[in-house]
Motif scaffolding. Structure first.
Motif: not given
Ligand code: SF4
Length: 291
Positions: A80-88, A90-93, A33-39, A71-73
Motif C-alpha cells: 500500500p505504501a507505493t500507492y500512497t507515495l504515487a498519490a502524494e 501525483g503519479l499516474e498508476i 512509460l516507466c515500470c517499477l522494477g523489471d517487468i 508508472v506501470l506496476l
C-alpha cells in the motif's frame, strides 16, 4: 537429422502475459512509460520493451519523478505504501498486478484486520517484490519464512490463532511441509488456518517439465539468470536428463551438445518469452544443417 520441439507448457504465465500486453498497449497509445522494477525476470524481454519506450525504474526514483508521470506496476504487486507515495506525488498508476496476487493481498489484509488479530506467517522469498507487497498488507508485522528450517526456528505463540499464507510461486510440497510443522506446534489444531495460495500456473510445471525432459535426448532450458523459478525448473530438467543446458540466448548454444542426439527439447521458465525459445529453435536448426 535433429528433431526440435518447443514445450507448449513453458513460457509466460497469464499474469506476466497480461502485464506485458498492458505495457505494449500503453506504449502504443500514449508513448513512453516507466515500470517499477523489471517487468519480467528476463533481460532479453526487458530490452525488447525498452526499445518500445518502457523505462525500468527503482523505488528511490519513484520519489523524484515529476507529477503526471505514468508508472506501470508489474504482476508481482506492490505494498500500500507505493500507492500512497504515487498519490502524494501525483503519479499516474497503471496497475498490472496479477489478479491472483491482488486476491492474495486482500485475503492477508482481511485476516490482519480481524479482531483479535492472529499471527500471520508468509512462506516466501524474503525481499522478493511479491512478498514485500504481501507483508505490506500487515504494516510489516507478518513473519516471512523461506524454508522449513526457518519455519522451525520461527518464534510463535502456540496459544494464539495463526494464519499461514504462501507466496504464489512457492512449491506445493514445501508449503505442505511448513503447514504440517506449524500444525504440530499449536496447542490446538483449530488455532491454525492454512490458506491455499500457491498459484497453479506454476506449481503444475515441475512435473510436466520433468516429463518433457525425459522425452528428449538433449534439453535447452532458456532462461534469464535472475529467475528463481527458472533455476528450480532447470534443476528438475537436469535431474531427469543429464544433457540439459541452461542458455539465456541463441548465442550461448554449442554445436558439440548435439553429437549423437536425435531429439532436442526447448523449454523455459515462466519468465521466458516464446520468441526467445523460437530464436533458440532456429539456431538449433541451423546447427543441424552443419552436422
Ligand atoms: S505465477 Fe500465478 S500469481 Fe504469479 S503472476 Fe503468474 S499467474 Fe499471477
Amino acid at each position: 537429422m535433429l528433431k526440435v520441439e518447443i514445450d507448449s507448457g513453458s513460457g509466460f504465465c497469464f499474469g506476466v502475459t497480461t502485464a506485458i500486453r498492458k505495457a505494449e498497449e500503453e506504449l502504443g497509445e500514449k508513448g513512453a512509460l516507466c515500470c517499477l522494477g523489471d517487468i519480467v525476470h528476463n533481460n532479453a524481454e526487458v530490452e525488447r520493451l525498452s526499445t518500445l519506450g518502457l523505462r525500468t525504474i527503482g523505488h528511490k526514483e519513484l520519489r523524484t519523478l515529476p507529477g503526471g508521470t505514468r508508472v506501470l506496476l508489474r504482476a508481482h504487486g506492490e505494498p500500500p505504501a507505493t500507492y500512497t507515495l504515487a498519490a502524494e506525488r501525483g503519479l499516474e498508476i497503471i496497475d498490472a498486478t496479477c489478479p491472483v496476487v491482488i486476491q492474495l493481498q486482500r485475503r492477508i489484509r482481511r485476516v490482519y484486520e480481524e479482531d483479535p488479530r492472529p499471527q500471520i506467517i508468509i512462506y516466501g522469498k524474503r525481499g522478493h517484490a511479491e512478498v514485500l507487497g504481501l507483508v505490506g498488507q500487515t504494516e510489516g508485522e507478518a513473519i516471512v519464512v523461506e524454508t522449513l528450517e526457518e519455519a522451525q526456528a520461527a518464534v510463535i505463540d502456540k496459544n494464539r490463532p495463526l494464519c499461514l499464507f504462501s507466496q504464489t510461486t512457492k512449491s506445493l510440497e514445501g508449503y505442505r511441509a511448513v503447514g504440517e510443522h506449524f500444525k504440530s506446534q499449536m496447542a490446538s489444531p483449530d488455532l491454525l488456518r492454512v490458506f491455499d495460495t500457491v498459484c497453479r500456473q506454476v506449481s503444475g510445471r515441475l512435473s510436466s517439465i520433468e516429463d518433457f525432459a525425459s522425452r528428449h535426448d538433449v534439453i535447452l532450458f532458456v532462461c534469464g539468470k535472475k529467475s528463481s523459478n527458472g533455476h528450480a525448473l532447470y534443476e528438475a530438467c537436469l535431474h531427469k536428463n543429464s544433457r540439459s543446458h541452461m542458455v539465456d540466448s541463441p548465442g550461448a548454444i554449442r554445436k558439440e551438445w548435439f553429437a549423437n542426439g536425435e531429439s532436442v527439447g526447448i523449454c523455459g521458465a515462466t519468465s521466458t518469452p516464446l520468441w526467445l525459445m523460437e530464436a533458440c529453435r532456429d539456431k538449433v536448426e541451423t546447427i543441424a544443417k552443419s552436422l
